[in-house]
Design a protein around this motif. Structure first.
Motif, PDB file in Angstrom:
ATOM      1  N   TRP A 108      35.203  33.625  37.333  1.00 56.37           N
ATOM      2  CA  TRP A 108      36.082  33.334  36.190  1.00 56.37           C
ATOM      3  C   TRP A 108      36.337  34.581  35.342  1.00 56.37           C
ATOM      4  N   LEU A 109      35.419  35.541  35.409  1.00 58.47           N
ATOM      5  CA  LEU A 109      35.603  36.758  34.625  1.00 58.47           C
ATOM      6  C   LEU A 109      36.814  37.534  35.141  1.00 58.47           C
ATOM      7  N   ASP A 110      36.929  37.611  36.484  1.00 56.04           N
ATOM      8  CA  ASP A 110      38.104  38.251  37.091  1.00 56.04           C
ATOM      9  C   ASP A 110      39.375  37.567  36.615  1.00 56.04           C
ATOM     10  N   ILE A 111      39.318  36.242  36.644  1.00 53.92           N
ATOM     11  CA  ILE A 111      40.532  35.486  36.303  1.00 53.92           C
ATOM     12  C   ILE A 111      40.910  35.737  34.853  1.00 53.92           C
ATOM     13  N   VAL A 112      39.887  35.806  33.971  1.00 50.98           N
ATOM     14  CA  VAL A 112      40.184  36.059  32.558  1.00 50.98           C
ATOM     15  C   VAL A 112      40.823  37.444  32.398  1.00 50.98           C
ATOM     16  N   ILE A 113      40.283  38.436  33.094  1.00 48.05           N
ATOM     17  CA  ILE A 113      40.839  39.788  32.960  1.00 48.05           C
ATOM     18  C   ILE A 113      42.289  39.803  33.417  1.00 48.05           C
ATOM     19  N   ILE A 114      42.543  39.209  34.596  1.00 42.83           N
ATOM     20  CA  ILE A 114      43.918  39.207  35.108  1.00 42.83           C
ATOM     21  C   ILE A 114      44.827  38.448  34.150  1.00 42.83           C
ATOM     22  N   GLY A 115      44.319  37.338  33.599  1.00 42.54           N
ATOM     23  CA  GLY A 115      45.102  36.570  32.635  1.00 42.54           C
ATOM     24  C   GLY A 115      45.444  37.387  31.405  1.00 42.54           C
ATOM     25  N   LEU A 116      44.471  38.144  30.895  1.00 35.73           N
ATOM     26  CA  LEU A 116      44.719  38.971  29.709  1.00 35.73           C
ATOM     27  C   LEU A 116      45.782  40.035  30.007  1.00 35.73           C
ATOM     28  N   LEU A 117      45.652  40.672  31.177  1.00 33.94           N
ATOM     29  CA  LEU A 117      46.617  41.728  31.522  1.00 33.94           C
ATOM     30  C   LEU A 117      48.015  41.139  31.695  1.00 33.94           C
ATOM     31  N   ALA A 118      48.077  39.936  32.320  1.00 32.02           N
ATOM     32  CA  ALA A 118      49.382  39.291  32.498  1.00 32.02           C
ATOM     33  C   ALA A 118      49.932  38.875  31.139  1.00 32.02           C
ATOM     34  N   GLY A 119      49.059  38.372  30.272  1.00 34.52           N
ATOM     35  CA  GLY A 119      49.483  37.979  28.924  1.00 34.52           C
ATOM     36  C   GLY A 119      50.052  39.165  28.162  1.00 34.52           C
ATOM     37  N   LEU A 146      42.711  45.177  24.667  1.00 34.45           N
ATOM     38  CA  LEU A 146      41.372  45.535  24.167  1.00 34.45           C
ATOM     39  C   LEU A 146      40.312  44.631  24.795  1.00 34.45           C
ATOM     40  N   LEU A 147      40.614  43.339  24.855  1.00 34.40           N
ATOM     41  CA  LEU A 147      39.657  42.393  25.445  1.00 34.40           C
ATOM     42  C   LEU A 147      39.478  42.691  26.939  1.00 34.40           C
ATOM     43  N   ALA A 148      40.587  42.973  27.609  1.00 33.18           N
ATOM     44  CA  ALA A 148      40.496  43.279  29.039  1.00 33.18           C
ATOM     45  C   ALA A 148      39.627  44.513  29.258  1.00 33.18           C
ATOM     46  N   ALA A 149      39.808  45.527  28.408  1.00 32.88           N
ATOM     47  CA  ALA A 149      39.007  46.744  28.528  1.00 32.88           C
ATOM     48  C   ALA A 149      37.529  46.424  28.358  1.00 32.88           C
ATOM     49  N   ALA A 150      37.213  45.589  27.344  1.00 32.44           N
ATOM     50  CA  ALA A 150      35.809  45.245  27.082  1.00 32.44           C
ATOM     51  C   ALA A 150      35.203  44.534  28.286  1.00 32.44           C
ATOM     52  N   LEU A 151      35.959  43.597  28.874  1.00 29.80           N
ATOM     53  CA  LEU A 151      35.424  42.856  30.020  1.00 29.80           C
ATOM     54  C   LEU A 151      35.238  43.778  31.226  1.00 29.80           C
ATOM     55  N   THR A 177      32.574  50.369  42.032  1.00 28.16           N
ATOM     56  CA  THR A 177      32.475  50.866  40.660  1.00 28.16           C
ATOM     57  C   THR A 177      33.634  51.811  40.360  1.00 28.16           C
ATOM     58  N   ALA A 178      34.005  52.618  41.353  1.00 23.89           N
ATOM     59  CA  ALA A 178      35.144  53.514  41.139  1.00 23.89           C
ATOM     60  C   ALA A 178      36.409  52.703  40.867  1.00 23.89           C
ATOM     61  N   MET A 179      36.560  51.603  41.608  1.00 26.41           N
ATOM     62  CA  MET A 179      37.734  50.744  41.397  1.00 26.41           C
ATOM     63  C   MET A 179      37.735  50.184  39.970  1.00 26.41           C
ATOM     64  N   LEU A 180      36.552  49.714  39.527  1.00 28.16           N
ATOM     65  CA  LEU A 180      36.484  49.160  38.163  1.00 28.16           C
ATOM     66  C   LEU A 180      36.800  50.240  37.133  1.00 28.16           C
ATOM     67  N   TRP A 181      36.290  51.440  37.357  1.00 27.64           N
ATOM     68  CA  TRP A 181      36.589  52.534  36.437  1.00 27.64           C
ATOM     69  C   TRP A 181      38.077  52.848  36.426  1.00 27.64           C
ATOM     70  N   TYR A 182      38.681  52.819  37.614  1.00 32.45           N
ATOM     71  CA  TYR A 182      40.124  53.088  37.699  1.00 32.45           C
ATOM     72  C   TYR A 182      40.871  52.108  36.806  1.00 32.45           C
ATOM     73  N   LEU A 183      40.519  50.816  36.947  1.00 33.93           N
ATOM     74  CA  LEU A 183      41.224  49.801  36.150  1.00 33.93           C
ATOM     75  C   LEU A 183      40.919  49.987  34.662  1.00 33.93           C
ATOM     76  N   ALA A 187      47.814  46.213  39.447  1.00 39.86           N
ATOM     77  CA  ALA A 187      46.646  46.908  39.989  1.00 39.86           C
ATOM     78  C   ALA A 187      45.386  46.080  39.740  1.00 39.86           C
ATOM     79  N   GLY A 188      45.307  45.463  38.552  1.00 45.51           N
ATOM     80  CA  GLY A 188      44.141  44.637  38.231  1.00 45.51           C
ATOM     81  C   GLY A 188      44.015  43.477  39.206  1.00 45.51           C
ATOM     82  N   LEU A 189      45.150  42.817  39.472  1.00 39.78           N
ATOM     83  CA  LEU A 189      45.138  41.669  40.385  1.00 39.78           C
ATOM     84  C   LEU A 189      44.662  42.097  41.777  1.00 39.78           C
ATOM     85  N   ILE A 190      45.281  43.160  42.296  1.00 42.33           N
ATOM     86  CA  ILE A 190      44.964  43.580  43.667  1.00 42.33           C
ATOM     87  C   ILE A 190      43.548  44.160  43.738  1.00 42.33           C
ATOM     88  N   GLY A 191      43.199  44.981  42.749  1.00 39.85           N
ATOM     89  CA  GLY A 191      41.886  45.642  42.758  1.00 39.85           C
ATOM     90  C   GLY A 191      40.748  44.638  42.685  1.00 39.85           C
TER      91      GLY A 191
END
Lengths: 833, 219
Positions: A700-711, A741-746, A767-773, A817-821
């Motif tokens: 669900w954390l992934d989904i929240v991040i993607i939702g925030l970025l889409a929002g 900001l919330l997406a960055a924190a998550l 981890t590199a992928m997460l850092w990229y995002l 990128a967030g969705l695919i990554g």
């Protein structure tokens, strides 16, 4: 406001005042394309001298068996640096400089799209190149070969700073390649003069356009690879370490995905010069313009499907070898289309054997041979013998010297009157040609045989029993003849700069616009911009130069001291904006210095200093961006020839929007390379796959991040729609900021919760992928904050809506990128927590 | 460094002096490609030279002849033939799965020497002994960086990668001593990473192998 009564001289003085560049230290503030282009070219020639000196030292060492001139420690640095300098510090910057100098003059514009970016790129190139050269001078240069194969280049086998110098220095220099590519692409597509449709584009511009896109797609895999390898060396993340799930072959793929297109990236600008020069000197229009355009676009695509032919001996499956072998032969076709359309142009015309033509004949002779040996090494069974021998050394020099150096020498003699305003003198140049041509064949012709007789590349000595002595001695002697030829070329150019008599404006009877520019070249190029009615304006529109000097064209008057040029519709060439160009500024210089602090901090592992450099550079970029744009609307302004156009800041898609779009092409390729790395480790690398995301991190954390970025994307789209009304606009953009900001924190939470990146390559890659995002979301935050401030200060209005639109591009990219990554990370970690 | 090798005038590492069917096939491929390339080169140079003489008026043909004929059809034809021949040669070089190897030798590369291990437990450095006329599989890998296993007179090269094993099939029909080299740059002593291959009659193989190991030990 067409040709007013003002005389050509007064007009020149007005323009001169608006375009002048401060003297003395003020030279560091120069951003003009003629100045920056010239600096690129001269600096590239200086690096060519360094690379050439290294080559002579290499040949001195190899002249005899058991030579005691230098030992392997030094020899390995020499050959690594020879390749590195010639590829990254000579060839690419040289054609970038030539393109920057020539393109605006050919396209009928007054500068490139982003003059400050050119200057920043130049300083990055000089500073990055200096890191490498200083390291060479004090004996800490890279020494694992210019393709830096791991594990040899990684920490256990190169514990010193040598590899770091390469990875960090070259990445620093790549900034200039990427920025030049963005700039060249936008300039060719948008910053032209009126009437110059795509069908009327000078052929050189087509070549540079394809080259620019190839750089945008070709360089990111290497940049990514270099970052990953540096992170492996500095922090122990084992991307390429086979003992911890990494894979040395991943490095080779990333390197050659860059390295093969690189060859065509170097060849295409040179071929563009030939396609420009050869018809002029044959007194015949280029035959097969459309075929050439089609074939260079085809070449651009095919060149990305060949990289594996550098890896035929790495034990890949035979089916894939057959595929890449076929692709390697296929690439011959667009090259032969060019060769034969040049031959047709010669045959149909009345060619003159002037000096530039002689160098072009040198190109034909050398490059055709290089192409033929290229076909040979594209044949897998033969490559199993020839690979990594001196046969390949000979082949690649035939291709690169034939396909780049000879055309560039032709270009030098052809355009020298354009640079200097002096007549071409051809006596010493003729002697130089024969020394270079004969010296080249002396060095490299028999080297094919040396390779077939089994001499591997990169050995610093060889036993006498091998029977390579005579061949090597001939090569070494040839190299000294060639070096004498290059020295004579330099002497010749210096003499011509000083003593040649003044030239007429169009000494070759050429038909491209750069020959209407007066000499010596004024910083603004044209007193007025021409309206073009033909692909060959100088032939079709007589007296053009005089008309322009008297102000009969676009933008003939200076107003408010502005520096103006036109922007046109990409396809039709219809003018649609007036672009205001920036005045000289120190910002690019200091931004490059701050960037150097970042890279030096990373090199010496003083990471606090590196972060301070990065923060300073970012701040300077923001100041730089703040100085662009307008705080009020001017509406349509007269643009000459009866036309009225808006300023670029008052349009929806100014050049900067396109720059962002093209930057995202490069960024997207880097992201795709990271995805490739993940899938490669998953599918190809032997060994078990480890779960990527810590079990604590739920889906669900992934989904929240993607939702925030889409929002955030959604909020930004509404911001763009509400751009005319300040209150809702600023509120919507504030909402987008909070979502980012919330997406960055998550994302930071995910990084902290991820398993130890040092333990396994898959963890490192996740981890590199997460850092990229996370970094992309952080950049979005900075840009959003900036846009909020710009809105408060009145830079955004109903007409001046480009800044939120540019931001929307970034947001959309980050969300995708967030969705695919994040989906890839779930794929790597199939077991749901 | 290397023991005396019985070689022709080309030198001990010459791929043009083949001593196995595989190496011969590649050497033939080279000579064929050399002749073909020479002809193509002559064609282009002749056209180029004639363009600068008055004879060019005989060469004035419709543009399509040059661009489509010279640029498209001509290379496409030549390259298709070459590709077919190359694929055919490539397939011939592959190990025939129907014929099992008589012997499997492990070749482990390290900075900067080769260690050859036989199934019988015999282990030698930089010295490989093979029976003549027998298909032998060499299982190549590396302990540290990337190296490349290459005996030019017997066939092509293949990289020795840490974490991977590549198998190369060798059939050496002529008895004799051959030289091998590391072809991939592997650091300071890359230039000294040679090895020798002794191909001996099948009947003498076991004896020579034991002798060789004893010599290596006493060294």
């Amino acid at each position: 406001m067409a040709a007013s009564g003002k005389s050509a001289l007064l007009r020149h003085k007005d323009l001169q005042r608006a375009w002048c560049n401060p003297p003395g230290w003020g030279r560091l503030a120069a951003v003009n394309h003629s100045i920056i282009g010239r600096r690129f070219i001269l600096t590239a020639l200086a690096f060519f001298a360094i690379g050439g000196l290294l080559a002579m030292l290499l040949r001195a060492q190899l002249a005899t068996s058991r030579s005691a001139f230098v030992g392997p420690e030094i020899y390995n640095q020499f050959f690594t640096m020879h390749g590195t300098v010639m590829m990254f510090l000579f060839a690419i910057p040289l054609f970038e400089g030539l393109a920057m100098y020539l393109l605006p003059k050919m396209l009928g514009s007054r500068d490139m799209a982003f003059p400050r970016l050119s200057a920043y790129g130049y300083w990055c190139y000089v500073l990055g190149g200096s890191i490498l050269v200083v390291a060479l001078a004090i004996g800490y240069a890279p020494d694992s070969g210019w393709f830096m194969y791991t594990p040899l280049s990684s920490k256990p086998y190169t514990p010193g700073i040598n590899s770091d110098v390469w990875l960090i220095g070259i990445t620093f220099v790549e900034i200039s390649a990427i920025s030049a590519a963005v700039e060249i692409a936008v300039s060719i597509l948008r910053i032209r003069t009126g009437g110059m449709s795509l069908q009327r584009l000078p052929i050189f511009a087509w070549y540079m356009l394809v080259t620019a896109f190839m750089i945008l797609v070709g360089f990111p895999p290497l940049i990514l690879g270099s970052i990953l390898l540096e992170v492996e060396r500095a922090f122990g993340w084992p991307f390429f370490d086979p003992t911890r799930g990494g894979d040395p072959l991943l490095w080779q793929h990333l390197f050659w995905m860059f390295g093969h297109p690189e060859v065509y990236i170097i060849f295409l600008p040179a071929a563009g010069a030939i396609s420009t020069i050869l018809p002029v000197l044959s007194r015949q229009r280029l035959i097969g313009y459309s075929w050439l355009v089609a074939s260079i676009i085809a070449l651009g695509f095919i060149s990305f499907g060949l990289w594996v032919h550098h890896m035929f001996t790495t034990g890949l499956p035979h089916l894939s070898l057959a595929f890449f072998s076929a692709a390697s032969l296929l690439v011959v076709i667009p090259t032969s289309v060019q060769i034969f359309s040049w031959l047709a142009t010669l045959v149909m015309g009345r060619p003159q054997l002037k000096l530039p033509m002689l160098y072009i004949l040198g190109f034909f002779f050398v490059f055709v041979m290089g192409g033929l040996t290229g076909v040979m090494v594209g044949v897998v069974p033969f490559d199993w013998q020839a690979h990594d021998t001196h046969f390949v050394v000979a082949h690649l020099h035939y291709v690169l010297v034939g396909g780049f150096v000879f055309p560039m020498l032709a270009a030098a003699y052809y355009w020298l009157p354009r640079f200097t305003g002096r007549q071409a003198q051809h006596r010493l140049g003729l002697v130089a040609f024969w020394l270079i041509f004969l010296g080249f064949h002396g060095t490299f012709f028999l080297m094919h045989l040396t390779g077939l007789r089994g001499m591997p590349r990169r050995i610093f000595t060889y036993p006498v029993e091998m029977n390579w002595d005579v061949l090597n001695l001939i090569s070494s002697m040839g190299s000294f003849v060639m070096a004498a030829g290059f020295a004579l070329f330099v002497v010749d150019i210096i003499l011509q700069l000083r003593f040649a008599p003044r030239s007429c404006r169009n000494p070759w009877q050429a038909d491209t616009l750069e020959w209407t520019v007066p000499g010596p070249v004024p910083l603004y190029n044209f007193a007025a911009l021409p309206h073009i009615r033909s692909r060959y304006p100088l032939k079709a529109q007589s007296g053009l130069a005089l008309k322009l000097a008297t102000g009969d064209g676009y933008l003939p008057e200076v107003r408010h001291g502005w520096m103006e040029t036109l922007s046109v519709d990409m396809v039709s060439g219809r003018p649609d904006q007036i672009v205001l160009l920036p005045k000289p500024t120190y910002l690019p210089f200091f931004a490059a210095l701050a960037t150097a602090v970042f890279f030096l901090g990373a090199l010496f592992k003083i990471y606090g200093l590196a972060l301070a450099g990065l923060a300073t550079a970012m701040t300077l970029f923001l100041v730089w961006a703040w100085h662009s744009g307008l705080q009020r609307d001017y509406g349509a302004l007269p643009a000459g020839l009866g036309l009225s156009l808006p300023l670029h800041a008052e349009t929806e898609r100014p050049p900067a929007w396109w720059a962002m779009a093209f930057t995202l092409v490069a960024d997207g390729t880097m992201f795709a390379s990271l995805l490739f790395g993940g899938i490669f480790l998953l599918v190809v690398t032997p060994g078990e796959v480890q779960p990527a995301i810590a079990s604590g991190a739920a889906m669900w954390l992934d989904i929240v991040i993607i939702g925030l970025l889409a929002g955030a994307v959604f909020a930004m789209r509404r911001t763009v729609r509400a751009v005319a009304t300040p209150a809702p606009r600023q509120r919507l953009i504030g909402i987008a900021f909070v979502q980012q900001l919330l997406a960055a924190a998550l994302l930071v939470y995910l990084i902290r919760a991820a398993p130890d990146a040092k333990a396994h390559a898959v963890h490192a890659l996740s981890t590199a992928m997460l850092w990229y995002l996370a970094l992309h979301v952080m950049v979005a935050l900075v840009m959003t904050g900036f846009t909020i401030a710009r809105g408060r200060c009145g830079y955004i209005s109903a007409t001046r809506s480009a800044e939120p639109r540019i931001l929307l591009l970034w947001y959309t990219y980050v969300a995708l990128a967030g969705l695919i990554g994040l989906a890839l990370l779930r794929l790597i970690s199939p077991v749901a927590p | 460094m290397l023991p005396l090798l019985g070689t022709g005038c080309d030198g001990p590492l010459s791929s043009l002096d083949p001593a196995s069917p595989q190496a011969s096939a590649v050497a033939d491929l080279w000579w064929i490609m050399l002749v073909g390339s020479g002809l193509v080169f002559l064609l282009v140079m002749t056209l180029l030279t004639l363009a600068f003489t008055s004879a060019r008026r005989y060469l004035r043909r419709p543009h399509a002849i040059y661009i489509l004929g010279g640029g498209l059809v001509f290379p496409a034809t030549v390259l298709s033939v070459l590709l077919a021949y190359a694929l055919f040669t490539g397939e011939r070089l592959l190990a025939d799965p129907a014929r099992p190897a008589a012997l499997r030798v492990q070749a482990m590369a390290a900075q900067w020497q080769w260690t050859f291990r036989y199934a019988s437990g015999i282990e030698m450095s930089d010295r490989l002994v093979l029976p003549a006329g027998q298909p032998v599989d060499i299982a190549i890998s590396s302990q540290d960086v990337i190296h490349s296993f290459w005996i030019p007179r017997l066939g092509g090269k293949i990289d020795a990668l840490p974490g991977r094993i590549h198998v190369m099939r060798i059939i050496s029909e002529q008895v004799g001593t051959y030289a091998g080299a590391c072809a991939e740059f592997c650091g300071l002593n890359h230039a000294g990473m040679y090895f020798t291959v002794e191909v001996v009659p099948l009947a003498e193989f076991e004896t020579v192998l034991r002798q060789a190991m004893d010599e290596t030990r006493s060294n």
